[in-house]
Write a protein that holds these residues in place. Structure first.
Motif, PDB file in Angstrom:
ATOM      1  N   UNK A   1     -13.862  -3.400  19.284  1.00 51.78           N
ATOM      2  CA  UNK A   1     -14.550  -4.673  19.846  1.00 51.78           C
ATOM      3  C   UNK A   1     -16.149  -4.436  19.813  1.00 51.78           C
ATOM      4  N   UNK A   2     -16.423  -3.353  19.929  1.00 54.40           N
ATOM      5  CA  UNK A   2     -17.914  -3.104  19.854  1.00 54.40           C
ATOM      6  C   UNK A   2     -18.410  -3.276  18.543  1.00 54.40           C
ATOM      7  N   UNK A   3     -17.669  -2.841  17.700  1.00 52.61           N
ATOM      8  CA  UNK A   3     -17.918  -2.999  16.124  1.00 52.61           C
ATOM      9  C   UNK A   3     -17.820  -4.570  16.027  1.00 52.61           C
TER      10      UNK A   3
ATOM     11  N   UNK B   1     -16.761   0.105  28.371  1.00 50.84           N
ATOM     12  CA  UNK B   1     -15.519   1.117  28.002  1.00 50.84           C
ATOM     13  C   UNK B   1     -14.194   0.673  28.434  1.00 50.84           C
ATOM     14  N   UNK B   2     -14.266  -0.665  28.665  1.00 50.70           N
ATOM     15  CA  UNK B   2     -12.965  -1.331  28.739  1.00 50.70           C
ATOM     16  C   UNK B   2     -12.610  -2.434  27.767  1.00 50.70           C
ATOM     17  N   UNK B   3     -11.436  -2.801  27.666  1.00 50.96           N
ATOM     18  CA  UNK B   3     -11.260  -3.939  26.447  1.00 50.96           C
ATOM     19  C   UNK B   3     -11.744  -5.381  27.015  1.00 50.96           C
ATOM     20  N   UNK B   4     -12.090  -5.980  25.928  1.00 49.13           N
ATOM     21  CA  UNK B   4     -12.751  -7.695  26.359  1.00 49.13           C
ATOM     22  C   UNK B   4     -11.418  -8.251  27.283  1.00 49.13           C
TER      23      UNK B   4
ATOM     24  N   UNK C   1      -4.438  -0.454  18.434  1.00 43.88           N
ATOM     25  CA  UNK C   1      -5.726  -0.163  18.307  1.00 43.88           C
ATOM     26  C   UNK C   1      -6.406  -1.479  18.789  1.00 43.88           C
ATOM     27  N   UNK C   2      -6.103  -2.626  19.013  1.00 45.06           N
ATOM     28  CA  UNK C   2      -6.591  -3.838  19.319  1.00 45.06           C
ATOM     29  C   UNK C   2      -7.173  -3.674  20.864  1.00 45.06           C
ATOM     30  N   UNK C   3      -6.546  -2.600  21.430  1.00 46.90           N
ATOM     31  CA  UNK C   3      -7.183  -2.265  22.789  1.00 46.90           C
ATOM     32  C   UNK C   3      -8.226  -1.432  22.880  1.00 46.90           C
ATOM     33  N   UNK C   4      -8.490  -0.974  21.757  1.00 46.20           N
ATOM     34  CA  UNK C   4      -9.599   0.256  21.645  1.00 46.20           C
ATOM     35  C   UNK C   4     -10.935  -0.806  21.594  1.00 46.20           C
TER      36      UNK C   4
ATOM     37  N   UNK D   1     -20.199 -12.434  25.994  1.00 46.19           N
ATOM     38  CA  UNK D   1     -20.103 -12.136  27.536  1.00 46.19           C
ATOM     39  C   UNK D   1     -19.392 -10.780  27.869  1.00 46.19           C
ATOM     40  N   UNK D   2     -18.861  -9.936  26.945  1.00 43.47           N
ATOM     41  CA  UNK D   2     -18.288  -8.675  27.231  1.00 43.47           C
ATOM     42  C   UNK D   2     -19.304  -7.550  27.135  1.00 43.47           C
TER      43      UNK D   2
END
Lengths: 391, 541
Positions: B279-281, B84-87, B272-275, B78-79
């Motif tokens: 999450x895109x990867x 450009x924002x974190x999920x 980096x979890x906020x990167x 759903x994200x």
């Protein structure tokens, strides 16, 4: 049998050609001693002079050639000891033969009379080129053999070896091979795996080859393509696929897994050789056997099998050598417990450990010479059985 | 026999029409031939074709992400990756639940390394997070236990979540897989899932029973979030369970519970979890199948707008494929150049001499590949035979020995030697069939030597060159052992990269993709070979 009537050559011609040869060899001797130019001049003058002097004395050829050989050997020995003496011996023999080969025009005798001098020259130049390729083919194999008797742990000829000093030679790498547990284990693994794989591929392969050589086989081309594919697909791909698949079903790292993999790789060779033998098989023989009341099984074992046996055996030898030599697939499908001889050699070469590898290599070359002889004999026998004249 | 009066179809001896009888005989023959072939065909299919198919399958398979992180994969759909924002928070919570299970099963590092192939650095994120995943929500444990001491008892959890049927069917000796009750699933959806996964994991991994163990911290987190979202949830339960839940629920409603979020926990583990890129990867490679390995193998990567070429410095496979092709070509050409004269002379000498010389071709052919490769290693080394000879002859200075090994030259020389017999043998068998009188006829008609060769002999020998070239090229393109041993870094082939990915980097998917590409090339050549030469005409020795 002479194709062309020949006359003896003039001393001048002989001197010219031999001088050229002398210059060529002189170049190498000269550079080895420090001056290439001087080598060329001395070589040309010496050999050319010999050519000029001896060209006329054709009636004493045999004696003169011996004298030349001995003289060069002695000269070599005086200059550089035993190794130089051997080189001198060979060179003397060559010079003697070359001078009289030229002066009696023997080189022209077996060639067609209409050839121009240029074509004669090309004829021999071509042979020299071919000879060079043969040397390229065989030298690496020959070089390995003496090196395996090296007393040092080097991969190259030591000065002692070149002096033919008995100190320079030893059997220690062979001793190492026969006493080292790693190598022995590897050898036994190879001996355990290859025959089983061969048995499987020969068993299945011969049956299928007989099936394939029947007159009406549906999808023959497609089936053939599938059966030959293990030979065509790069080994690394077969190895990768088998590694993935066999580890899924628990065969990776087991003896059975390696045997199955090697059997698959050996099958194309069996198929190819056995179908080739069956091409010349006279089908009326089986019909004759059936006519006289033999069942299919009897016909197969009493009539067909003895005739195609040479092909089957040579196919089996191909399959055996495939498995015995194979390293990529066993590297992936096998585990440390299935380490074969080629695998051990591969790791040895990668880590540069010991010239024991060369001893193993020599043993393997001897084995392959044996196998080659057997296959060649079988091929001839098979052709004789099928009524072809052996070529 | 003498009766030829009837006009019906011709009959066989048993009275059936001859046509049908023949057809039956033919069918029998076909079946018998197929029966003879069947065992081998089956054998090859099972031991060879199936593994290849498995490899092809592996080159697109990507189940590891969705199998290991099932909830996260669903939540992250759903994200919007381009936002450009974190999920949102639920994604982080899902990851917490997934990771704690994965860490218990020791699978989190595998997902980490899978995603690391696509975005270097992710592996360490997963490793760190997996190590500390069971701390996420830890803050709630003490608070729950303070609100109601019943939370200290595993039995409380069992009475809330377990299906009564499961409770009655279990005993301490034999425990079926945990089943969640419908009530709990409806009232406390997240907590039920989290608890069920925990219970099943400890049952399977540690042989523990949920009745004896406290759940790990993320279950408390889930429970807290469920109760905060639905304060009425406790009323669905009865007895002690209701009391315990109610105590917590009331405290949450009163704002007396110190809260934490999965997001904070992850960012604390590694910022980096906020990167969003991470999450895109994860989202990009969440499908069960992917073309990612193939894109990788072709030096592409999945960027913001679909596939894009990698930066120049990271393109290795294109170069490697090109090098493999060029070097195979060089080997093929040198085999033709060296093989042609030899094949010619073998075909034109008297058969006795030719057979003798043939041994010089067949001996290398029969000699072990490893023997020949080690021979070349011996020959080409800096302290090797060739260099020693050249130095001895004075052609090369001792301090300027030629570098002939561990580079492309070494690979080409050694492989030309190894593959030369495969070129000579087909050429020889073709040249043997060329009638020498054609050459003589051409010459007698006034052709020069060269014209006679080039216009008459050479065209007839082309099939042999074609057969040999394709064979040598096919064999060269997939070579592994020789480049590995004499190729150094500059002389390796694509096969070496495949082997590297299988046994060292363990990126099997990429190895499979590279292998598939190579396989396609080889099969195309195989097809060409079949068209030109025919597989039936392959000859050995």
């Amino acid at each position: 049998m002479a194709l062309t009537p020949v006359e003896n050559q003039t001393p001048g011609f002989v001197a010219l050609v031999t001088a050229a040869a002398g210059a060529f060899f002189g170049l190498f001797v000269g550079t080895a001693q420090g001056s290439g130019l001087l080598g060329i001049v001395i070589g040309a003058v010496l050999v050319g002079g010999l050519g000029f002097a001896l060209a006329g004395m054709r009636d004493q050829e045999r004696m003169l050639r011996w004298v030349l050989t001995a003289a060069f050997a002695v000269a070599g020995f005086v200059l550089g000891g035993l190794p130089a003496a051997i080189i001198g011996l060979l060179f003397g023999a060559f010079v003697g033969w070359f001078i009289f080969w030229l002066s009696t025009s023997r080189y022209r005798m077996h060639l067609a009379p209409y050839l121009t001098p240029g074509q004669v020259l090309w004829h021999y130049a071509f042979r020299v080129i071919c000879g060079a390729v043969f040397v390229f083919l065989i030298t690496p194999i020959l070089v390995v053999m003496p090196l395996s008797f090296n007393a040092q742990d080097f991969f190259t000829f030591t000065p002692e070896m070149l002096r033919f000093d008995p100190e320079g030679y030893s059997l220690k790498h062979y001793r190492d091979f026969f006493t080292n547990d790693d190598w022995q284990q590897a050898m036994w693994n190879s001996i355990k795996i290859a025959p089983m794989a061969t048995l499987l591929s020969v068993g299945f392969g011969t049956l299928a080859a007989i099936g394939l050589s029947q007159p009406h086989v549906p999808f023959r081309r497609a089936i053939m393509a599938i059966l030959i594919s293990p030979m065509i697909v790069p080994l690394i791909i077969s190895a990768a696929g088998m590694y993935f698949f066999y580890s899924r079903i628990g065969l990776q790292g087991t003896y059975i897994g390696v045997v199955l993999a090697h059997a698959a790789l050996g099958i194309p060779f069996v198929i190819i050789t056995v179908t080739a033998t069956l091409v010349g098989f006279d089908r009326s023989l089986t019909r004759a056997a059936a006519n006289m009341g033999a069942g299919p099984v009897t016909t197969f074992f009493r009539v067909q099998m003895p005739l195609i046996l040479p092909g089957v055996i040579s196919g089996g030898l191909f399959a055996f050598i495939t498995s015995f030599d194979e390293v990529v697939v066993v590297l992936f499908v096998g585990s440390a417990g299935q380490k074969t001889l080629p695998w051990q050699m591969f790791t040895g070469l990668r880590e540069q450990i010991s010239p024991t590898i060369l001893a193993v290599a020599t043993i393997l070359v001897v084995v392959s010479i044996g196998l080659l002889t057997v296959v060649e004999m079988l091929r001839r026998r098979s052709e004789r059985l099928r009524g072809m004249s052996p070529s | 026999m003498s009766d030829t009066t009837h006009t019906g179809p011709v009959l066989a001896a048993d009275g059936t029409p001859l046509k049908r009888s023949l057809a039956r005989a033919l069918r029998m023959q076909k079946i018998r031939a197929l029966m003879l072939i069947a065992p081998l065909l089956l054998f090859v299919l099972l031991t060879f074709i199936l593994p290849i198919a498995d490899m092809l399958f592996r080159s697109v398979e990507n189940k590891i992400v969705s199998d290991t992180l099932p909830e996260t994969v669903v939540a992250v759909q759903d994200w919007d990756a381009d936002s450009g924002v974190t999920p949102p928070a639920p994604v982080f919570e899902a990851l917490a639940y997934d990771l704690v299970v994965a860490a218990e099963r020791k699978e989190h590092t595998r997902v980490g390394s899978r995603l690391n192939y696509e975005n270097p650095g992710i592996s360490s994120l997963f490793r760190k997070a997996g190590r500390r995943a069971d701390d996420i929500g830890k803050v709630y444990i003490k608070q729950f236990e303070k609100l109601d001491p019943a939370w200290k008892e595993p039995a409380t959890f069992v009475s809330i979540f377990a299906d009564p049927a499961w409770v009655s069917s279990r005993s301490d000796d034999a425990e079926p897989l945990f089943e969640v009750s419908e009530t709990a699933a409806a009232a406390l959806p997240k907590a039920s899932t989290a608890y069920t996964r925990w219970a099943r994991t400890i049952q399977q991994e540690d042989n523990d029973s949920p009745t004896k163990e406290d759940p790990w911290a993320p279950v408390y987190l889930a429970l807290h979030n469920d109760l905060a979202a639905n304060p009425q949830a406790p009323s669905a339960f009865g007895g002690d369970a209701q009391a315990a839940l109610q105590a917590v629920s009331t405290a949450i409603a009163a704002g007396e519970v110190e809260t934490t979020t999965a997001y904070d926990a992850f960012v604390k583990i590694d910022e980096d979890w906020a990167d969003p890129e991470v999450w895109r990867t994860l989202k990009t490679y969440s499908g069960a199948y992917t073309n990612g390995y193939f894109l990788n193998a072709a030096d592409f990567q999945k960027g913001a707008d679909g596939a894009e070429l990698r930066p120049e410095s990271e393109r290795i496979y294109g170069t490697l494929f090109l090098r493999t092709l060029l070097m195979s070509l060089a080997i093929t050409v040198s085999c033709i150049v060296l093989g042609y004269p030899v094949a010619w002379i073998l075909a034109n000498l008297p058969s006795r001499t030719a057979n003798l010389l043939m041994i010089l071709v067949l001996l290398p052919f029969w000699t072990s590949l490893l023997v020949r490769t080690s021979a070349w290693k011996v020959m080409l080394q800096q302290q090797g035979v060739i260099n020693d000879t050249l130095v001895w002859l004075g052609l090369v200075a001792d301090d300027a020995r030629l570098v002939m090994i561990n580079n492309q030259f070494g690979t080409i020389v050694a492989m030309t030697h190894i593959l030369l017999p495969f070129m000579i043998l087909p050429m020889y068998s073709v040249m043997q069939t060329i009638n020498p009188s054609y050459l003589r006829a051409a010459k007698s008609l006034g052709a020069t030597n060269w014209t006679a060769f080039w216009r008459v002999y050479f065209p007839q020998s082309v099939p042999g060159i074609g057969a040999g070239s394709i064979l040598v090229f096919i064999l060269a393109i997939g070579y592994y052992i020789t480049p590995e041993l004499v190729g150094g870094t500059k002389g390796v082939f694509i096969s070496n990269r495949i082997a590297f990915h299988i046994s060292q980097s363990l990126n099997w998917g990429l190895a499979a993709a590279l292998g598939s590409i190579l396989l396609v090339v080889v099969l195309a050549l195989y097809w060409a070979y079949d068209k030109i030469v025919g597989i039936d005409n392959v000859k050995l020795g």
